[in-house]
Design an enzyme around this catalytic site. Structure first.
Site, PDB file in Angstrom:
ATOM      1  N   ARG A 138       8.699  -2.499  72.439  1.00 57.46           N
ATOM      2  CA  ARG A 138       8.617  -2.058  70.917  1.00 57.46           C
ATOM      3  C   ARG A 138       9.450  -0.744  70.826  1.00 57.46           C
ATOM      4  O   ARG A 138      10.025  -0.692  69.555  1.00 57.46           O
ATOM      5  CB  ARG A 138       7.145  -2.035  70.530  1.00 57.46           C
ATOM      6  CG  ARG A 138       6.428  -3.535  70.579  1.00 57.46           C
ATOM      7  CD  ARG A 138       7.279  -4.478  69.894  1.00 57.46           C
ATOM      8  NE  ARG A 138       6.529  -5.745  69.478  1.00 57.46           N
ATOM      9  CZ  ARG A 138       7.017  -6.986  69.689  1.00 57.46           C
ATOM     10  NH1 ARG A 138       8.123  -7.406  70.288  1.00 57.46           N
ATOM     11  NH2 ARG A 138       6.237  -7.836  69.472  1.00 57.46           N
ATOM     12  N   ASP A 159       1.062  -3.622  67.729  1.00 55.33           N
ATOM     13  CA  ASP A 159       2.464  -3.420  67.543  1.00 55.33           C
ATOM     14  C   ASP A 159       2.544  -2.292  66.111  1.00 55.33           C
ATOM     15  O   ASP A 159       3.643  -1.749  66.237  1.00 55.33           O
ATOM     16  CB  ASP A 159       2.933  -4.510  67.215  1.00 55.33           C
ATOM     17  CG  ASP A 159       3.632  -5.380  68.478  1.00 55.33           C
ATOM     18  OD1 ASP A 159       3.423  -4.724  69.515  1.00 55.33           O
ATOM     19  OD2 ASP A 159       3.853  -6.504  68.409  1.00 55.33           O
ATOM     20  N   ASP A 175       5.342 -14.489  59.847  1.00 50.55           N
ATOM     21  CA  ASP A 175       5.140 -12.838  59.444  1.00 50.55           C
ATOM     22  C   ASP A 175       6.366 -12.417  58.903  1.00 50.55           C
ATOM     23  O   ASP A 175       6.106 -11.758  57.690  1.00 50.55           O
ATOM     24  CB  ASP A 175       4.411 -12.136  60.405  1.00 50.55           C
ATOM     25  CG  ASP A 175       2.994 -12.477  60.840  1.00 50.55           C
ATOM     26  OD1 ASP A 175       2.504 -13.104  60.176  1.00 50.55           O
ATOM     27  OD2 ASP A 175       2.796 -12.149  62.082  1.00 50.55           O
TER      28      ASP A 175
END
Length: 391
Positions: A93, A122, A14
Site C-alpha cells: 500500500r 487500507d 469500489d
C-alpha cells in the site's frame, strides 16, 4: 476548467463506483493502476475498463522490481509477520500510494481518491502515506464519505452502467508478488471452512506426494539464489511462490485484529514468503549472537506493526532500518529446507559467519567441563536467596 482527481484504481466495484462518483462531484478523473505483481491480462482489463468508464487519462505503473527490492527484501530482513502471517497487502500500500502521489503532482491534480471503506485498514495506509508525501493535496474517499453499503454500490453501478465483476458477489481478493488475501462471503463466518476455490497459488497439501529439498542462498539478509540459480529479484520471488505453492505451503487462516479494533477473518496464501522467511530466520540463528537475536525480535515485531498500520514513511521505521541493516551484514550463506504436505522444515544451514563451534559443543570433544561449575553454582542465585528469605 474542471478540477482533476487522481484515483488509485483496481478495476473492482469500489474503485469503479469511485470513478463515477468523482465525476458527479465535478472532477475529471485520472486513474492509476500500480503493478506490484498482477497478471498482464488483468492489467490490460483494468486499463480497458477505466477507459470505457470515461477517464481523462489512465496510467499503468510497473513497480514490481521496486516493490521487491525496496519493500519485500526489507520485510525479509525484518522477518515481518503480523499476528502470524507475512504482510503482503499492507506492504504494497505505501508504494501504491507513493506512485499515485507522483502522478498527482505530475498532473497538477487537486485531489487524490481511493476506494477504501470506513471499516478496513487500507484507508490508514493510503491516507497516511499521501499526507506525509503530499500534505497539500486533498484526499477523497467516496465509499466511506457517502457511507455506501455493498448493495448500494451495486445499485449505483447499475445506474451508471458500470460492469459488476463476479468477485463482488463472492470474495474480496487482493494479490501481489508477496501474497494473496481472500475475505468476505462465507468466510465472514469464522466457523466456515475455506473451500478449495479460494486458493489459486497453493496446491491442496493432502495431494502432495513427494517431499522436496530446496536450497536458498542469502547475502546481506537478502535471498539471491534458489537451488544454486541466481535470479533477478522479481523472478526469485515468483520462483519461491511456485516451488512452495506446489507443496501447499503458505495457507493461513486467522482472526486478525484490524487497526480500528475490529476482528476480521482472513485467509492468506503466502507460499514464497513463508519459505523465504523460514530460511532467513534459520540463518540469523546461526550467525547472530543471542543478545542480537533477542533484541532484533523486539525490533522485528515493532517493524511489522509499523507496516501493518501504514507507517512505512514514519521516522521510526527509518531508524529501525539502520539497526536491521547492520545486523544483516553477516546474514550470508545457505539454508536447506524440506517441503512436504503444506509444511516447511529447516534441515541444514551454513555460513562463513557462523557462530556455531562443533569443537566446543560436541560431546565427543575433550574440553575442561569442570570450568563451568562455578557458573552453574551461581546461576539462579537470586531465586535461591528469595526462597531462603521467604521460607
Amino acid at each position: 476548467m474542471e478540477m482533476k482527481a487522481v484515483l488509485a484504481y483496481s478495476g473492482g466495484l469500489d474503485t469503479s463506483c469511485c470513478l463515477k462518483l468523482l465525476e458527479d462531484m465535478g472532477y475529471e478523473v485520472i486513474s492509476v493502476c500500480v503493478d506490484v505483481g498482477l497478471p498482464y491480462e488483468e492489467l490490460k482489463e483494468v486499463e480497458e475498463k477505466a477507459k470505457s468508464l470515461g477517464v481523462l487519462k489512465h496510467y499503468t505503473v510497473d513497480a514490481k522490481e521496486e516493490f521487491v527490492k525496496d519493500y519485500i527484501f526489507r520485510a525479509i530482513k525484518a522477518n515481518a509477520m503480523y499476528e502470524g502471517y507475512p504482510l503482503s497487502t499492507a506492504l504494497a500500500r505505501p508504494l501504491i500510494a507513493k506512485k499515485v502521489v507522483e502522478i498527482a503532482k505530475k498532473e497538477g491534480a487537486e485531489a487524490i481518491a481511493h476506494g477504501c471503506t470506513g471499516k478496513g485498514n487500507d484507508q490508514f495506509r493510503f491516507e497516511t502515506t499521501i499526507r506525509i508525501l503530499a500534505p497539500e493535496i486533498k484526499i477523497i474517499a467516496p465509499i466511506r464519505d457517502l457511507n455506501l453499503t455493498r448493495e448500494e454500490e451495486i445499485e449505483y453501478a447499475k445506474k451508471k452502467n458500470i460492469p459488476i465483476p463476479k468477485e463482488s458477489k463472492k470474495y474480496s481478493i487482493d494479490e501481489n508478488l508477496w501474497g494473496r488475501s481472500i475475505e468476505g462471503s462465507d468466510l465472514e463466518d469464522p466457523k466456515n471452512f475455506p473451500s478449495e476455490e479460494v486458493y489459486a497459488w497453493t496446491k491442496n497439501p493432502v495431494e502432495d506426494k513427494e517431499e522436496e529439498v530446496v536450497e536458498i542462498e542469502f547475502k546481506e539478509g537478502v535471498p539471491i539464489a534458489i537451488n544454486g540459480e541466481k535470479l533477478n529479484p522479481v523472478e526469485l520471488i515468483r520462483k519461491a511462490n511456485e516451488i512452495a505453492g506446489k507443496h501447499g505451503v503458505g495457507r493461513i487462516d486467522i482472526i486478525e485484529d484490524r487497526i480500528i479494533g475490529l476482528k476480521s477473518r482472513e485467509v492468506y496464501e503466502c507460499p514464497g514468503a513463508i519459505m523465504l522467511l523460514t530460511a532467513h530466520k534459520a540463518l540469523e540463528q546461526l550467525v547472530l549472537t543471542r543478545e542480537e537475536i533477542k533484541f532484533k525480535e523486539i525490533v522485528d515485531n515493532l517493524y511489522s506493526e509499523l507496516i501493518y498500520k501504514g507507517l512505512w514513511f514514519d521516522p521510526l521505521k527509518e531508524d529501525l532500518d539502520a539497526f536491521i541493516d547492520k545486523t544483516q551484514e553477516r546474514v550470508e550463506g545457505k539454508v536447506w529446507l524440506k517441503l512436504f504436505g503444506g509444511s516447511v522444515r529447516v534441515v541444514g544451514r551454513e555460513s562463513r559467519y557462523s557462530l556455531y563451534s562443533k569443537e566446543l559443543v560436541s560431546f565427543d570433544e575433550k574440553t575442561d567441563q569442570k570450568e563451568v561449575a562455578g557458573m552453574v553454582k551461581y546461576h539462579g542465585i537470586q531465586a535461591v536467596l528469595y526462597r531462603k528469605v521467604t521460607k
